[in-house]
Design a protein around this motif. Structure first.
Motif, PDB file in Angstrom:
ATOM      1  N   ARG A  53      51.242  47.039  32.590  1.00 46.44           N
ATOM      2  CA  ARG A  53      51.924  45.835  32.171  1.00 46.44           C
ATOM      3  C   ARG A  53      52.223  45.896  30.678  1.00 46.44           C
ATOM      4  N   PRO A  54      53.239  46.653  30.280  1.00 46.54           N
ATOM      5  CA  PRO A  54      53.532  46.797  28.848  1.00 46.54           C
ATOM      6  C   PRO A  54      54.406  45.681  28.290  1.00 46.54           C
ATOM      7  N   ILE A  55      54.264  45.463  27.006  1.00 47.10           N
ATOM      8  CA  ILE A  55      55.198  44.639  26.251  1.00 47.10           C
ATOM      9  C   ILE A  55      55.556  45.426  24.998  1.00 47.10           C
ATOM     10  N   PHE A  56      56.831  45.371  24.631  1.00 47.24           N
ATOM     11  CA  PHE A  56      57.343  46.139  23.503  1.00 47.24           C
ATOM     12  C   PHE A  56      57.511  45.263  22.272  1.00 47.24           C
ATOM     13  N   ILE A  57      57.158  45.828  21.118  1.00 42.16           N
ATOM     14  CA  ILE A  57      57.559  45.271  19.834  1.00 42.16           C
ATOM     15  C   ILE A  57      58.645  46.199  19.330  1.00 42.16           C
ATOM     16  N   GLN A  58      59.846  45.647  19.221  1.00 41.62           N
ATOM     17  CA  GLN A  58      61.010  46.456  18.828  1.00 41.62           C
ATOM     18  C   GLN A  58      61.206  46.413  17.318  1.00 41.62           C
ATOM     19  N   THR A  59      61.337  47.583  16.732  1.00 40.78           N
ATOM     20  CA  THR A  59      61.749  47.667  15.338  1.00 40.78           C
ATOM     21  C   THR A  59      63.130  48.297  15.239  1.00 40.78           C
ATOM     22  N   GLU A  60      63.639  48.748  16.370  1.00 37.19           N
ATOM     23  CA  GLU A  60      65.009  49.256  16.465  1.00 37.19           C
ATOM     24  C   GLU A  60      65.621  48.671  17.727  1.00 37.19           C
ATOM     25  N   ASP A  61      66.924  48.605  17.761  1.00 36.12           N
ATOM     26  CA  ASP A  61      67.623  47.976  18.878  1.00 36.12           C
ATOM     27  C   ASP A  61      67.949  49.026  19.938  1.00 36.12           C
ATOM     28  N   GLY A  62      66.938  49.428  20.722  1.00 32.56           N
ATOM     29  CA  GLY A  62      67.157  50.464  21.721  1.00 32.56           C
ATOM     30  C   GLY A  62      66.794  50.053  23.132  1.00 32.56           C
ATOM     31  N   LEU A  63      66.379  48.810  23.323  1.00 28.07           N
ATOM     32  CA  LEU A  63      65.937  48.372  24.648  1.00 28.07           C
ATOM     33  C   LEU A  63      66.929  47.433  25.324  1.00 28.07           C
ATOM     34  N   GLY A  64      68.127  47.344  24.799  1.00 26.66           N
ATOM     35  CA  GLY A  64      69.113  46.396  25.308  1.00 26.66           C
ATOM     36  C   GLY A  64      69.354  46.465  26.810  1.00 26.66           C
ATOM     37  N   GLU A  65      69.445  47.652  27.364  1.00 25.97           N
ATOM     38  CA  GLU A  65      69.754  47.822  28.780  1.00 25.97           C
ATOM     39  C   GLU A  65      68.513  48.079  29.632  1.00 25.97           C
ATOM     40  N   ILE A  66      67.342  48.027  29.025  1.00 20.62           N
ATOM     41  CA  ILE A  66      66.101  48.301  29.748  1.00 20.62           C
ATOM     42  C   ILE A  66      65.416  46.979  30.075  1.00 20.62           C
ATOM     43  N   ASP A  67      65.132  46.773  31.363  1.00 18.64           N
ATOM     44  CA  ASP A  67      64.477  45.551  31.817  1.00 18.64           C
ATOM     45  C   ASP A  67      62.979  45.671  31.586  1.00 18.64           C
ATOM     46  N   CYS A  68      62.492  45.058  30.517  1.00 19.32           N
ATOM     47  CA  CYS A  68      61.067  45.112  30.190  1.00 19.32           C
ATOM     48  C   CYS A  68      60.706  43.889  29.359  1.00 19.32           C
ATOM     49  N   ALA A  69      59.415  43.605  29.308  1.00 21.97           N
ATOM     50  CA  ALA A  69      58.934  42.521  28.449  1.00 21.97           C
ATOM     51  C   ALA A  69      58.988  43.004  27.007  1.00 21.97           C
ATOM     52  N   LYS A  70      59.536  42.169  26.134  1.00 23.72           N
ATOM     53  CA  LYS A  70      59.677  42.580  24.745  1.00 23.72           C
ATOM     54  C   LYS A  70      59.798  41.368  23.835  1.00 23.72           C
ATOM     55  N   PHE A  71      59.323  41.554  22.617  1.00 21.21           N
ATOM     56  CA  PHE A  71      59.543  40.564  21.579  1.00 21.21           C
ATOM     57  C   PHE A  71      60.967  40.744  21.064  1.00 21.21           C
ATOM     58  N   PRO A  72      61.541  39.732  20.426  1.00 18.17           N
ATOM     59  CA  PRO A  72      62.857  39.925  19.798  1.00 18.17           C
ATOM     60  C   PRO A  72      62.773  41.026  18.741  1.00 18.17           C
ATOM     61  N   LEU A  73      63.911  41.615  18.438  1.00 19.33           N
ATOM     62  CA  LEU A  73      63.981  42.680  17.441  1.00 19.33           C
ATOM     63  C   LEU A  73      63.371  42.208  16.123  1.00 19.33           C
ATOM     64  N   SER A  74      62.384  42.943  15.634  1.00 21.85           N
ATOM     65  CA  SER A  74      61.713  42.598  14.376  1.00 21.85           C
ATOM     66  C   SER A  74      62.596  42.978  13.194  1.00 21.85           C
ATOM     67  N   GLN A  75      62.774  42.023  12.290  1.00 28.96           N
ATOM     68  CA  GLN A  75      63.592  42.245  11.102  1.00 28.96           C
ATOM     69  C   GLN A  75      62.742  42.458   9.848  1.00 28.96           C
ATOM     70  N   SER A  76      61.419  42.291  10.003  1.00 26.81           N
ATOM     71  CA  SER A  76      60.534  42.452   8.848  1.00 26.81           C
ATOM     72  C   SER A  76      59.157  42.908   9.326  1.00 26.81           C
ATOM     73  N   PHE A  77      58.394  43.438   8.399  1.00 24.84           N
ATOM     74  CA  PHE A  77      57.024  43.839   8.689  1.00 24.84           C
ATOM     75  C   PHE A  77      56.200  42.626   9.127  1.00 24.84           C
ATOM     76  N   ASN A  78      56.438  41.479   8.485  1.00 26.42           N
ATOM     77  CA  ASN A  78      55.693  40.270   8.834  1.00 26.42           C
ATOM     78  C   ASN A  78      55.959  39.836  10.272  1.00 26.42           C
ATOM     79  N   GLU A  79      57.163  40.050  10.772  1.00 33.85           N
ATOM     80  CA  GLU A  79      57.467  39.720  12.174  1.00 33.85           C
ATOM     81  C   GLU A  79      56.690  40.631  13.123  1.00 33.85           C
ATOM     82  N   VAL A  80      56.557  41.901  12.770  1.00 33.56           N
ATOM     83  CA  VAL A  80      55.755  42.829  13.581  1.00 33.56           C
ATOM     84  C   VAL A  80      54.306  42.359  13.601  1.00 33.56           C
TER      85      VAL A  80
END
Length: 190
Positions: free
Chosen positions: A1-28
């Motif tokens: 049961r993974p969830i992704f923290i995105q720092t790059e916009d590469g999961l657009g077409e992949i159906d998975c649980a993910k946080f919104p694209l991080s724009q800063s270190f503080n968001e990560v």
């Protein structure tokens, strides 16, 4: 049961649980804190990717040092300052691995792109090998922290008799260091 923290916009077409694209270190860091303190069903955290996270870390260093580019801080000083942010990040991952309200830690998967670097051994001449696309100081800290470092590639050959499927080559996961790549594992995996 993974969830992704995105720092790059590469999961657009992949159906998975993910946080919104991080724009800063503080968001990560906020996403990591949320996973640690809130109740959820996820068992694995995936950071995609470390080399894009490094850009966010450099951005934080530049803000803290009031410069526009990490190189303007002075010879290697910016990259040394960045190690403090890397350690904060790794400490947060350590907390996820062990300290959660449910009592069950999360598995951590870190993804990084590669680059080719020259490597020199005392016994042989220099050669090229694949390493994580991180500054050498950051790569050192991260790879030391990791229990396993794998190199994902494709099985390749120039011998036409051995080619299985040119259209879809076989994926290979290298679990031990070799002359072409860095890798390690503490589990004695084949």
């Amino acid at each position: 049961r993974p969830i992704f923290i995105q720092t790059e916009d590469g999961l657009g077409e992949i159906d998975c649980a993910k946080f919104p694209l991080s724009q800063s270190f503080n968001e990560v860091m906020a996403a990591l804190s949320e996973l640690r303190t809130q109740s959820h069903e996820f068992e694995t955290i995936v950071i995609d990717s470390l080399d894009w996270l490094e850009r966010l870390i450099w951005q934080e260093v530049c803000i803290a040092e009031n410069v526009t580019n990490i190189e303007k801080i002075g010879f290697q000083k910016g990259y040394t300052y960045a190690l403090n942010y890397w350690r904060k990040f790794l400490d947060a991952l350590d907390a996820l691995r062990r300290d959660r309200p449910s009592g069950v830690g999360m598995t951590v998967v870190l993804i990084a792109h590669t680059r080719i670097e020259k490597f020199q051994t005392p016994e042989d001449s220099a050669f090229d090998r694949f390493t994580p696309r991180l500054h050498k100081l950051a790569a050192s800290v991260v790879m030391e922290w990791c229990d396993e470092v794998f190199f994902a590639t494709y099985s390749t050959t120039t011998d036409p008799r051995k080619v299985k499927n040119v259209e879809s080559p076989e994926r290979v996961m290298r679990t031990r260091e070799g002359p072409t790549h860095v890798a390690k594992n503490r589990l004695n995996m084949p």
